[in-house]
Design a protein around this motif. Structure first.
Motif: not given
Length: 302
Positions: A137-138, A140-142, A144-145, A153, A204
């Motif tokens: 999940a994390e 995916t967030r990184i 995508f963002r 995903k 990141y």
């Protein structure tokens, strides 16, 4: 971008800071315009780049102070060099050509290398460490963002599945997993399918957005009246931070429109000089294709 020094409006006796010293190109252009009374502080978080720039700029040593540090510590580092206010500063964001070309740095999928991506190799987690530690999940967030990757995903799921049996430790291993996560017919026509994922991880790992936001706030406060801020970004998220920070500092009264007089007392502290970002011309992009995504914004302290 060649316009960067122009927008700084160099004063020969002025005090300036180059917050992305890199290999010293911008710093050299600034120093050539300074008199013996002028001074420049050059900062970078990359030890290897600093050593190259130091050798290149040795002839200016009497007017130049070089400090290792990142954006969020820039204001403190400039003050530590004995300067309380500046006539201008420059930020040229993103990854340097040297970092991309040196295989061992792990920024690029063009060569196989340990998956590092740290701009400062003396501190912090590597990209390989991040992939091993974060859940799907994390990730995916990184992706995508920071990469604005529509297949975030699928890529994160692929990385998480691979990590259960064998950690991803090299650039080509990661690039291959990304390629497998994106259907072939959806690969970008002109860029490698792993480009956005590599970008997201680099941002990141180095906390580039947080460091930029904090550093810009501190450095704007160091400008003298008439002092200029020039920022070159290569990513929409970076450009948005710069645009919003300039807008915040250039905003005046925030009282409701039905108030008969201002009670907040807020006054603009900055004048934005570039209503739209300045983009490189055809001549510059033909010489340096990587400059095609550059966006320059400039502002002046009131």
């Amino acid at each position: 971008m060649s316009e960067s020094v122009h927008w700084l409006g160099i004063k020969p006796e002025g005090l300036y800071a180059d917050l992305t010293l890199g290999l010293g190109g911008h710093s050299e252009a600034i120093l050539e315009r300074l008199s013996h009374d002028g001074r420049l502080v050059g900062l970078d978080r990359d030890t290897e780049a600093i050593e190259i720039a130091r050798a290149r700029l040795d002839k200016f040593s009497g007017r130049l102070t070089i400090i290792k540090g990142e954006f969020r510590d820039a204001a403190a580092n400039v003050r530590a060099a004995g300067i309380e206010a500046l006539d201008g500063f420059l930020m040229d964001l993103g990854v340097s050509s040297m970092q991309l070309k040196v295989a061992g740095r792990g920024f690029s999928f063009m060569n196989d290398a340990p998956l590092d991506m740290r701009m400062d190799r003396e501190t912090g987690r590597t990209a390989a460490g991040v992939l091993a530690e974060l859940d799907e999940a994390e990730l995916t967030r990184i992706i995508f963002r920071y990469g604005e990757e529509r297949w975030a995903k699928s890529i994160a799921r692929r990385i998480a599945e691979r990590s259960k049996t064998s950690p991803i430790e090299t650039t080509l291993e990661l690039a291959e997993e990304v390629k497998r996560a994106i259907p072939r017919k959806f690969w970008p026509p002109r860029t490698h399918p792993a480009t956005r994922t590599f970008q997201a991880l680099r941002i990141y790992v180095n906390d580039e957005m947080g460091s930029l936001r904090d550093g810009l706030e501190g450095m704007l406060g160091m400008l003298k009246p008439g002092g200029r801020a020039v920022v070159i970004s290569y990513h929409s998220l970076e450009d948005r931070i710069v645009k919003e920070k300039f807008r915040e500092w250039s905003r005046g009264c925030t009282c409701p429109p039905d108030f008969p007089v201002c009670v907040c007392g807020k006054r603009p502290r900055l004048k934005v000089l570039t209503k739209k970002p300045v983009e490189p011309g055809d001549a510059e992009t033909s010489l340096n294709p990587s400059a095609r995504s550059a966006r320059l914004r400039a502002a002046e302290r009131l």
